[in-house]
Design a protein around this motif. Structure first.
Motif, PDB file in Angstrom:
ATOM      1  N   MET A  63       7.166  -5.611 -16.951  1.00  0.00           N
ATOM      2  CA  MET A  63       6.193  -5.659 -15.852  1.00  0.00           C
ATOM      3  C   MET A  63       6.881  -5.847 -14.502  1.00  0.00           C
ATOM      4  N   ILE A  64       7.945  -6.640 -14.451  1.00  0.00           N
ATOM      5  CA  ILE A  64       8.684  -6.825 -13.196  1.00  0.00           C
ATOM      6  C   ILE A  64       9.339  -5.514 -12.772  1.00  0.00           C
ATOM      7  N   ILE A  65       9.959  -4.823 -13.730  1.00  0.00           N
ATOM      8  CA  ILE A  65      10.589  -3.532 -13.420  1.00  0.00           C
ATOM      9  C   ILE A  65       9.531  -2.527 -12.972  1.00  0.00           C
ATOM     10  N   ALA A  66       8.414  -2.473 -13.689  1.00  0.00           N
ATOM     11  CA  ALA A  66       7.340  -1.547 -13.329  1.00  0.00           C
ATOM     12  C   ALA A  66       6.808  -1.864 -11.928  1.00  0.00           C
ATOM     13  N   PHE A  67       6.606  -3.142 -11.629  1.00  0.00           N
ATOM     14  CA  PHE A  67       6.120  -3.533 -10.304  1.00  0.00           C
ATOM     15  C   PHE A  67       7.089  -3.066  -9.220  1.00  0.00           C
ATOM     16  N   THR A  68       8.380  -3.258  -9.450  1.00  0.00           N
ATOM     17  CA  THR A  68       9.386  -2.863  -8.465  1.00  0.00           C
ATOM     18  C   THR A  68       9.367  -1.352  -8.226  1.00  0.00           C
ATOM     19  N   VAL A  69       9.326  -0.589  -9.306  1.00  0.00           N
ATOM     20  CA  VAL A  69       9.279   0.875  -9.183  1.00  0.00           C
ATOM     21  C   VAL A  69       7.997   1.305  -8.475  1.00  0.00           C
ATOM     22  N   LEU A  70       6.881   0.687  -8.831  1.00  0.00           N
ATOM     23  CA  LEU A  70       5.605   1.036  -8.204  1.00  0.00           C
ATOM     24  C   LEU A  70       5.591   0.694  -6.717  1.00  0.00           C
ATOM     25  N   ARG A  71       6.213  -0.419  -6.323  1.00  0.00           N
ATOM     26  CA  ARG A  71       6.282  -0.756  -4.896  1.00  0.00           C
ATOM     27  C   ARG A  71       7.124   0.278  -4.146  1.00  0.00           C
ATOM     28  N   LEU A  72       8.207   0.731  -4.756  1.00  0.00           N
ATOM     29  CA  LEU A  72       9.017   1.777  -4.119  1.00  0.00           C
ATOM     30  C   LEU A  72       8.208   3.064  -3.971  1.00  0.00           C
ATOM     31  N   LEU A  73       7.479   3.428  -5.028  1.00  0.00           N
ATOM     32  CA  LEU A  73       6.629   4.616  -4.955  1.00  0.00           C
ATOM     33  C   LEU A  73       5.529   4.446  -3.908  1.00  0.00           C
ATOM     34  N   HIS A  74       4.986   3.229  -3.813  1.00  0.00           N
ATOM     35  CA  HIS A  74       3.960   2.959  -2.808  1.00  0.00           C
ATOM     36  C   HIS A  74       4.512   3.180  -1.402  1.00  0.00           C
ATOM     37  N   ALA A  79       4.671   6.306   3.428  1.00  0.00           N
ATOM     38  CA  ALA A  79       5.467   6.953   4.471  1.00  0.00           C
ATOM     39  C   ALA A  79       5.064   8.412   4.670  1.00  0.00           C
ATOM     40  N   PHE A  80       4.723   9.092   3.581  1.00  0.00           N
ATOM     41  CA  PHE A  80       4.381  10.507   3.664  1.00  0.00           C
ATOM     42  C   PHE A  80       2.872  10.765   3.659  1.00  0.00           C
ATOM     43  N   GLY A  81       2.067   9.697   3.696  1.00  0.00           N
ATOM     44  CA  GLY A  81       0.619   9.843   3.761  1.00  0.00           C
ATOM     45  C   GLY A  81       0.013  10.485   2.530  1.00  0.00           C
ATOM     46  N   LEU A  82       0.537  10.149   1.361  1.00  0.00           N
ATOM     47  CA  LEU A  82       0.073  10.763   0.116  1.00  0.00           C
ATOM     48  C   LEU A  82      -1.068   9.956  -0.494  1.00  0.00           C
ATOM     49  N   GLN A  83      -2.276  10.387  -0.218  1.00  0.00           N
ATOM     50  CA  GLN A  83      -3.461   9.782  -0.825  1.00  0.00           C
ATOM     51  C   GLN A  83      -4.012  10.778  -1.825  1.00  0.00           C
ATOM     52  N   PRO A  84      -4.490  10.413  -2.961  1.00  0.00           N
ATOM     53  CA  PRO A  84      -4.826   9.072  -3.421  1.00  0.00           C
ATOM     54  C   PRO A  84      -3.671   8.364  -4.128  1.00  0.00           C
ATOM     55  N   TRP A  85      -2.481   8.995  -4.157  1.00  0.00           N
ATOM     56  CA  TRP A  85      -1.354   8.422  -4.909  1.00  0.00           C
ATOM     57  C   TRP A  85      -0.968   7.047  -4.408  1.00  0.00           C
ATOM     58  N   VAL A  89      -0.800   3.943  -7.069  1.00  0.00           N
ATOM     59  CA  VAL A  89       0.393   3.142  -7.380  1.00  0.00           C
ATOM     60  C   VAL A  89       0.224   1.701  -6.907  1.00  0.00           C
ATOM     61  N   PHE A  90      -0.527   1.500  -5.817  1.00  0.00           N
ATOM     62  CA  PHE A  90      -0.803   0.135  -5.375  1.00  0.00           C
ATOM     63  C   PHE A  90      -1.570  -0.627  -6.458  1.00  0.00           C
ATOM     64  N   MET A  91      -2.631  -0.014  -6.967  1.00  0.00           N
ATOM     65  CA  MET A  91      -3.456  -0.684  -7.983  1.00  0.00           C
ATOM     66  C   MET A  91      -2.679  -0.895  -9.289  1.00  0.00           C
ATOM     67  N   VAL A  94      -0.660  -3.950  -8.704  1.00  0.00           N
ATOM     68  CA  VAL A  94      -1.508  -5.141  -8.828  1.00  0.00           C
ATOM     69  C   VAL A  94      -1.751  -5.445 -10.304  1.00  0.00           C
ATOM     70  N   ALA A  95      -1.963  -4.407 -11.109  1.00  0.00           N
ATOM     71  CA  ALA A  95      -2.169  -4.600 -12.551  1.00  0.00           C
ATOM     72  C   ALA A  95      -0.936  -5.238 -13.196  1.00  0.00           C
ATOM     73  N   CYS A  96       0.252  -4.854 -12.750  1.00  0.00           N
ATOM     74  CA  CYS A  96       1.482  -5.461 -13.273  1.00  0.00           C
ATOM     75  C   CYS A  96       1.536  -6.948 -12.939  1.00  0.00           C
ATOM     76  N   VAL A  97       1.174  -7.301 -11.712  1.00  0.00           N
ATOM     77  CA  VAL A  97       1.174  -8.710 -11.300  1.00  0.00           C
ATOM     78  C   VAL A  97       0.159  -9.493 -12.130  1.00  0.00           C
ATOM     79  N   LEU A  98      -1.027  -8.926 -12.307  1.00  0.00           N
ATOM     80  CA  LEU A  98      -2.046  -9.599 -13.112  1.00  0.00           C
ATOM     81  C   LEU A  98      -1.587  -9.750 -14.563  1.00  0.00           C
ATOM     82  N   ALA A  99      -0.915  -8.741 -15.096  1.00  0.00           N
ATOM     83  CA  ALA A  99      -0.408  -8.813 -16.470  1.00  0.00           C
ATOM     84  C   ALA A  99       0.654  -9.907 -16.600  1.00  0.00           C
TER      85      ALA A  99
END
Length: 112
Positions: A63-74, A79-85, A89-91, A94-99
């Motif tokens: 979960m820590i590794i996943a959170f780190t990768v997801l924050r980088l992706l976020h 930076a590139f304005g990619l919505q809804p991505w 990745v933000f949510m 958050v799911a990783c932190v809750l887990a």
């Protein structure tokens, strides 16, 4: 420093001509930084605290590794304005932190 264009005639004034695109990019990075400052410290404190009682340490590590990768992706998505991505990745982050929190609570409850 930054001075308004109308001050260009003043002796010794260095007027910076900043385009609207550059201002927009700077504002985006200010938003990225603010978002990271709001989210990462809380996640780190929770993950460290939950690790003390983690029922499944390997799951916690994943979960820590996943959170780190997801924050980088976020950050990249922001930076590139990619919505809804960016929101996705933000949510997931958050799911990783809750887990991690749930893993710590479960372990603490089982070790009372």
């Amino acid at each position: 420093g930054k001075r308004p264009a109308e001050d260009a005639f003043l002796p010794g004034s260095a007027v910076e001509c900043v385009s609207d695109a550059a201002k927009s990019k700077a504002e985006r990075w200010i938003g990225i930084t603010a978002n990271n400052i709001e989210n990462i410290p809380f996640a780190m404190i929770l993950s460290w605290g939950a690790l003390l009682f983690a029922e499944e340490p390997k799951f916690h590590t994943v979960m820590i590794i996943a959170f780190t990768v997801l924050r980088l992706l976020h950050t990249i998505c922001y930076a590139f304005g990619l919505q809804p991505w960016r929101s996705i990745v933000f949510m997931l982050g958050v799911a990783c932190v809750l887990a991690m929190g749930a893993n710590g609570l479960y372990g603490a409850a089982n070790n009372l």
